[in-house]
Structure formats: C-alpha cells, structure tokens
Design a protein around this motif. Structure first.
Motif, PDB file in Angstrom:
ATOM      1  N   LEU A 206      13.480   4.326   0.849  1.00  0.00           N
ATOM      2  CA  LEU A 206      13.762   3.725   1.677  1.00  0.00           C
ATOM      3  C   LEU A 206      13.339   2.791   2.122  1.00  0.00           C
ATOM      4  N   THR A 207      12.839   1.762   3.220  1.00  0.00           N
ATOM      5  CA  THR A 207      11.884   1.364   3.662  1.00  0.00           C
ATOM      6  C   THR A 207      12.703   0.852   5.224  1.00  0.00           C
ATOM      7  N   LEU A 208      11.479   1.298   6.120  1.00  0.00           N
ATOM      8  CA  LEU A 208      12.345   0.983   7.794  1.00  0.00           C
ATOM      9  C   LEU A 208      11.815  -0.399   7.713  1.00  0.00           C
ATOM     10  N   CYS A 209      12.568  -1.427   8.320  1.00  0.00           N
ATOM     11  CA  CYS A 209      12.146  -3.109   8.724  1.00  0.00           C
ATOM     12  C   CYS A 209      12.358  -2.728  10.115  1.00  0.00           C
ATOM     13  N   LEU A 210      11.166  -2.359  11.489  1.00  0.00           N
ATOM     14  CA  LEU A 210      12.660  -2.324  12.660  1.00  0.00           C
ATOM     15  C   LEU A 210      11.599  -3.456  13.860  1.00  0.00           C
ATOM     16  N   ALA A 211      12.091  -4.185  14.115  1.00  0.00           N
ATOM     17  CA  ALA A 211      11.400  -5.126  14.773  1.00  0.00           C
ATOM     18  C   ALA A 211      10.300  -6.231  14.440  1.00  0.00           C
ATOM     19  N   LEU A 212      10.861  -6.190  13.016  1.00  0.00           N
ATOM     20  CA  LEU A 212       9.645  -6.433  12.104  1.00  0.00           C
ATOM     21  C   LEU A 212       9.427  -8.366  11.567  1.00  0.00           C
ATOM     22  N   ILE A 213      11.073  -8.935  11.754  1.00  0.00           N
ATOM     23  CA  ILE A 213      11.283  -9.344  10.834  1.00  0.00           C
ATOM     24  C   ILE A 213      10.710 -10.627  11.423  1.00  0.00           C
ATOM     25  N   HIS A 214      11.105 -11.006  12.893  1.00  0.00           N
ATOM     26  CA  HIS A 214      10.869 -12.454  13.433  1.00  0.00           C
ATOM     27  C   HIS A 214       9.049 -12.400  13.781  1.00  0.00           C
ATOM     28  N   HIS A 215       8.152 -11.175  13.411  1.00  0.00           N
ATOM     29  CA  HIS A 215       6.330 -11.339  13.367  1.00  0.00           C
ATOM     30  C   HIS A 215       6.237 -11.960  11.692  1.00  0.00           C
ATOM     31  N   VAL A 216       7.376 -11.689  10.950  1.00  0.00           N
ATOM     32  CA  VAL A 216       6.824 -11.629  10.015  1.00  0.00           C
ATOM     33  C   VAL A 216       7.843 -13.469   9.425  1.00  0.00           C
ATOM     34  N   SER A 217       8.036 -13.277   9.120  1.00  0.00           N
ATOM     35  CA  SER A 217       8.751 -15.211   9.089  1.00  0.00           C
ATOM     36  C   SER A 217       7.973 -15.756  10.544  1.00  0.00           C
ATOM     37  N   ILE A 218       7.914 -15.744  10.999  1.00  0.00           N
ATOM     38  CA  ILE A 218       7.265 -16.307  12.686  1.00  0.00           C
ATOM     39  C   ILE A 218       5.793 -16.338  12.923  1.00  0.00           C
ATOM     40  N   GLY A 219       5.681 -14.975  12.507  1.00  0.00           N
ATOM     41  CA  GLY A 219       4.197 -14.619  12.960  1.00  0.00           C
ATOM     42  C   GLY A 219       3.410 -15.021  11.838  1.00  0.00           C
ATOM     43  N   GLY A 220       4.044 -15.081  10.534  1.00  0.00           N
ATOM     44  CA  GLY A 220       3.166 -14.907   9.294  1.00  0.00           C
ATOM     45  C   GLY A 220       4.130 -16.094   8.833  1.00  0.00           C
ATOM     46  N   ASN A 221       4.543 -16.801   8.372  1.00  0.00           N
ATOM     47  CA  ASN A 221       5.135 -18.249   8.411  1.00  0.00           C
ATOM     48  C   ASN A 221       5.930 -17.810   6.843  1.00  0.00           C
ATOM     49  N   VAL A 222       6.320 -16.376   6.435  1.00  0.00           N
ATOM     50  CA  VAL A 222       7.240 -16.144   5.244  1.00  0.00           C
ATOM     51  C   VAL A 222       8.498 -16.169   5.147  1.00  0.00           C
ATOM     52  N   PRO A 223       9.106 -16.929   4.756  1.00  0.00           N
ATOM     53  CA  PRO A 223      10.620 -17.958   4.693  1.00  0.00           C
ATOM     54  C   PRO A 223      11.683 -16.196   4.309  1.00  0.00           C
ATOM     55  N   VAL A 224      12.346 -16.165   5.079  1.00  0.00           N
ATOM     56  CA  VAL A 224      13.172 -15.147   4.808  1.00  0.00           C
ATOM     57  C   VAL A 224      13.616 -14.718   3.718  1.00  0.00           C
ATOM     58  N   ALA A 225      14.061 -15.965   2.754  1.00  0.00           N
ATOM     59  CA  ALA A 225      14.510 -15.400   2.357  1.00  0.00           C
ATOM     60  C   ALA A 225      13.350 -14.842   0.977  1.00  0.00           C
ATOM     61  N   GLU A 226      12.253 -15.192   0.786  1.00  0.00           N
ATOM     62  CA  GLU A 226      11.229 -14.483  -0.016  1.00  0.00           C
ATOM     63  C   GLU A 226      11.558 -13.101   1.164  1.00  0.00           C
ATOM     64  N   PHE A 227      10.896 -13.090   1.680  1.00  0.00           N
ATOM     65  CA  PHE A 227      10.884 -11.965   2.148  1.00  0.00           C
ATOM     66  C   PHE A 227      12.177 -10.644   2.203  1.00  0.00           C
ATOM     67  N   LEU A 228      12.841 -11.176   1.820  1.00  0.00           N
ATOM     68  CA  LEU A 228      14.180  -9.830   1.914  1.00  0.00           C
ATOM     69  C   LEU A 228      13.570  -9.795   0.150  1.00  0.00           C
ATOM     70  N   GLU A 229      13.159 -10.854  -0.350  1.00  0.00           N
ATOM     71  CA  GLU A 229      13.457 -10.807  -1.781  1.00  0.00           C
ATOM     72  C   GLU A 229      12.192  -9.808  -2.415  1.00  0.00           C
ATOM     73  N   TRP A 230      11.023  -9.997  -1.923  1.00  0.00           N
ATOM     74  CA  TRP A 230       9.885  -9.095  -1.650  1.00  0.00           C
ATOM     75  C   TRP A 230      10.896  -7.741  -1.818  1.00  0.00           C
ATOM     76  N   LEU A 231      11.190  -7.503  -0.429  1.00  0.00           N
ATOM     77  CA  LEU A 231      12.469  -5.570  -0.558  1.00  0.00           C
ATOM     78  C   LEU A 231      12.775  -5.309  -1.386  1.00  0.00           C
ATOM     79  N   ARG A 232      13.858  -6.349  -1.706  1.00  0.00           N
ATOM     80  CA  ARG A 232      14.898  -5.919  -2.642  1.00  0.00           C
ATOM     81  C   ARG A 232      14.025  -5.439  -4.863  1.00  0.00           C
ATOM     82  N   VAL A 233      12.679  -6.049  -4.072  1.00  0.00           N
ATOM     83  CA  VAL A 233      12.117  -5.510  -5.653  1.00  0.00           C
ATOM     84  C   VAL A 233      11.367  -4.384  -5.417  1.00  0.00           C
ATOM     85  N   ASN A 234      10.679  -4.106  -4.127  1.00  0.00           N
ATOM     86  CA  ASN A 234       9.952  -2.915  -4.025  1.00  0.00           C
ATOM     87  C   ASN A 234      10.582  -1.347  -3.075  1.00  0.00           C
ATOM     88  N   THR A 235      12.092  -1.751  -2.969  1.00  0.00           N
ATOM     89  CA  THR A 235      12.516  -1.086  -2.308  1.00  0.00           C
ATOM     90  C   THR A 235      14.080  -0.118  -2.563  1.00  0.00           C
TER      91      THR A 235
END
Length: 473
Positions: free
Chosen positions: A379-408
């Motif tokens: 189980l992975t918790l990603c709470l109040a995080l995605i805006h920092h990853v995708s906006i602040g870190g410039n990681v596309p939403v789809a890529e971040f979710l794909e990384w999570l799919r593979v790794n949890t």
C-alpha cells in the motif's frame, strides 16, 4: 543456484568488498557465507559475552551459525567454510537517505560497539555507515563479519573511513548548515580529509576536534601519498598501543555527542499548520486512510510526502512496517526524533525526494539498490502530493500514475484540483498552459486505466478527492 554466467544468484552485490564474508539472500532469508578466516573471527565473537550482550540490547543483528554448507558454490575465493543466518531487516536504507540525527545515532552506535569490542580483544575492520540499518527508529549493526581479533601494535584501520562517512558529513551539516545527503549520494566513499578542510573556515579550524581529525589528518594523508612508507607499518614499529585507539574512540564519541544541527524553519516544517482542511475534513481523511489500511492489511506501506507522519502512524496500526518519506530533511529529522523517543520499531523515516529518488549506485550500478527494488509496498499513501510532483516537479500526471502502478499493490491518492489554493499557488508561478494535463478529468482517466478504483471521497468543498485504488496487472 548459479546463473548463465556462472555467478551465484542471490549474492548481495554490495557485499563483495570483504574477502572473508559475503551476504546471500534466499527465499526471504539473509545468510552470510564465510571463509576459513571469517569463520574463525565469527566464532571468537560468538563465544564472547559481548555478542549476547549486543544482540540482547538490540544493537547487533541476531545471528546463528548453520550446519548447512554444501549447497553453496565457491562464492568466496578459497571456498565457503561456514554459513550464518541473520534476522531480516524490514527495509534497507542508506546514509544518504537519513536525517542528521539518524547519521549521528548510527555513528554513536558504531563507536560504542567498537569501544566494547576493544575491551573484549576485538576490533572492527571497517567503519562504514552501510554496516548500520534501522528497525523503525532504532539503529542496529548488521555486519558481524566486521569483527576481527585485535592485533597489538596495529592502529584502527577504519578510522579514515569513519571520518569520511560519519564525522565529516556531520561536521558539514552541524557547522555549515550544508546537507550531507547529496555528498554521500555523490560519492559512496564520503568526504575526504582535504575536501572537508577546504570547506571549513578559519574560525572552524579552532573548534574542538578540528585540528586532530581534519587538519592533521589531511596533512598526514598528503604526506603518505608522496612516500612509499606505510603509516600502518611505521606505527607498528613505533610500538602503537591499543589504548590509543580507545582514547581516539572516546574522543570521537564526545565530539559527535556535542554536534547539533540547528534547524531553521522551512516550507514543510510549518506545512501541517497551513492547510486547506477544516477539522472535519482532516478527520474524514484520517478515517479514509484507516479504512484503506484495514481493508488492505499491508505488510509494507510507503507514505510518500509524509510530513509530520500523521498518516504513517495510522497505517502502522494495520501494517507490519511503514517507510515514511519526505523531501525535507528537517521534517524527517523532527519525525525521527519523535519516533526514537517513543521507541518506535515500525515506522522508518527517510529523506527521499520522490521526483529525484535515490538511484542504483556503486560498482556496476548494483552495490546500492534503487528504492523500489528494496521492497515493493503493498500500500502506498500519496496524500497532498500530486500537485508537488506534477506541477512543482514537472512530472506528467500519467507518468507518475504509471510509476505508482508498477511499484505498488494498492494506492491511496489525494487529487488536489487546480482550483485548490495550494495547487493554484503552484500553477500561478508557471506560464499559461504550461501544465495542460493537470486536470481532474485527465487524472481520473489515467487513474482508471492503471488502477481499479475501490472507493473515493470528496473533501475541501470539492477541491480535493481521496481514492483507494488497486493496481492492474
């Protein structure tokens, strides 16, 4: 047991530097293969009262000698003479992921063990923080192969390594407020005496311990680089006594105990006070995480962007182990101190920026494993995080979710809509149209393509939504 190249599968790549000891993993077990000399050193340790004392105190990993040997090929030059089995550490971490206080505690643990080993006629052949792991907030020494008989006239061989990987990183952060983590991630050998000397000011050179452990150390190292004479041989000829090692160790203990990192306020240390949640929303969020952890009953949980660890603690009530990660070293240090004071053994706090996670490092890129290879979370918790990853870190939403799919296995993720004040603030710093994928409909589409959504709950008047989802194969 061997692969196509004839090498022993299961050997830990990072354990090859000791010719008398190799770590081997098999079916969830952690074994140590020993040479004849390694076996003799182990039996001296195992027969001493020190071994049972250290294991009983939780300072040394529990270990037993096995009868089985024939099942292992020549993993050690000259043959395997003995096999040990260690208790399993829940999640392996590295010093460049630790906070200041974690590295400091690991240093004091190692010095304390060395001092007591000297009293028992033994010494540690090396002094690397990679010989320490954490069970929750408790450091434990894992390298029983590091113990060897004390030979009169020989200095402490691990002194230079201790300075480069423990003392100098701690000095850098305590005295200069410069994070040590990038230095240790940049070089597995640490900071050299000459490098730390160059980094310290004239005022720093008058601080206690600098003359001995930095200035003279750098000068002696330069001297012996230019000569064929070996410092170890010269000390032996001069009648070096082990009492000098003891005095050096005690001096280092005093110096390190005095070191403090005076943390300033950061964006994230005050983040818990600055949220868009009402008290009711915060309670509903806690209940959602509780329900998710109770339904998934995970063995291992990752809490990415854990901040003060509120939800890590909730998950720990239902999980065997929790790795609580945050990019802010001050936040992690504060959480570690609290967990240590509580004698917590389930939550491991780590200083990890998930946008720039620790990679595989070392010889052949395999001595230190990248994060997912050390244990896939259930189980992975990603709470109040995605805006920092995708906006602040410039990681596309789809890529971040794909990384999570593979790794949890399962996921609790909080979508922070563009209209939310925190996301809006980040977007305002960017150019118009710079993040066209940061939309609720696109997020939900990408999530549904990769996960089966079990349940969701809307918070913050529709500006935030929680999802419990299970990864698709």
């Amino acid at each position: 047991m061997t692969d196509a190249a004839g090498t022993l599968s299961g050997l830990e790549p990072g354990s090859f530097r000791d010719p008398d000891s190799r770590v081997f993993t098999s079916d969830g077990r952690v074994l140590r293969l020993l040479s004849e000399q390694g076996l003799a050193d182990w039996r001296q340790l195992a027969s001493s009262p020190l071994f049972q004392e250290l294991v009983g105190e939780g300072r040394l990993v529990a270990t037993e000698e096995l009868v089985e040997r024939a099942a292992f090929p020549d993993a050690i030059h000259g043959g395997v003479a003995g096999v040990l089995e260690h208790d399993v550490i829940p999640f392996v971490s590295y010093p460049y992921e630790w906070s200041f206080e974690m590295l400091r505690d690991a240093a004091l643990l190692q010095l304390g063990i060395l001092r007591r080993a000297l009293e028992s006629g033994m010494v540690l052949k090396d002094s690397t923080p990679y010989n320490v792991q954490f069970r929750g907030a408790a450091p434990v020494f894992i390298d029983v192969g590091s113990f060897e008989p004390l030979r009169e006239g020989e200095p402490w061989a691990g002194y230079r390594q201790f300075c480069m990987l423990f003392l100098y990183p701690l000095l850098l952060q305590a005295w200069k407020d410069v994070p040590f983590q990038p230095w240790l991630r940049g070089s597995l050998n640490g900071i050299t005496p000459q490098e730390i000397r160059n980094l310290l000011s004239l005022r720093d050179r008058f601080r206690r311990g600098t003359l001995t452990h930095v200035v003279l150390h750098a000068r002696l190292e330069q001297r012996y680089e230019e000569k064929e004479a070996d410092a170890k041989d010269e000390l032996k000829k001069a009648g070096f006594k082990h009492e000098l090692i003891v005095a050096n160790v005690k001096g280092l203990e005093k110096l390190i105990r005095r070191l403090e990192w005076k943390q300033g306020s950061t964006v994230w240390t005050d983040y818990g006070l600055e949220t868009t949640y009402s008290a009711d929303d915060a309670e509903r969020k806690a209940r959602f995480v509780t329900h998710a952890a109770a339904s998934e009953l995970p063995h291992l949980v990752w809490d990415i962007g854990c901040n003060e660890g509120v939800h890590s603690r909730i998950a720990a009530d239902y999980a065997d182990h929790v790795v609580a990660m945050d990019a802010d070293a001050a936040v992690v240090d504060r959480l570690y101190r609290k967990l240590r004071d509580e004698n917590d053994r389930k939550i491991l706090p780590l200083n990890v920026n998930i946008v720039d996670p620790p990679p595989a490092l070392g010889w052949s890129g395999s001595e230190r494993q990248h994060l997912p290879k050390r244990g896939r979370p259930d189980l992975t918790l990603c709470l109040a995080l995605i805006h920092h990853v995708s906006i602040g870190g410039n990681v596309p939403v789809a890529e971040f979710l794909e990384w999570l799919r593979v790794n949890t296995g399962s996921l609790v993720i909080e979508w922070v809509a563009p209209e939310d004040p925190m996301a809006h603030r980040l977007l305002a710093r960017k150019g118009p149209g710079e993040h066209p994928d940061y939309r609720t409909d696109w997020f939900e589409r990408c999530l549904a393509e990769r996960f089966d959504v079990v349940r969701s709950e809307v918070l913050a008047e529709g500006k935030r939504t929680l999802y419990l989802a299970r990864s698709k194969a």
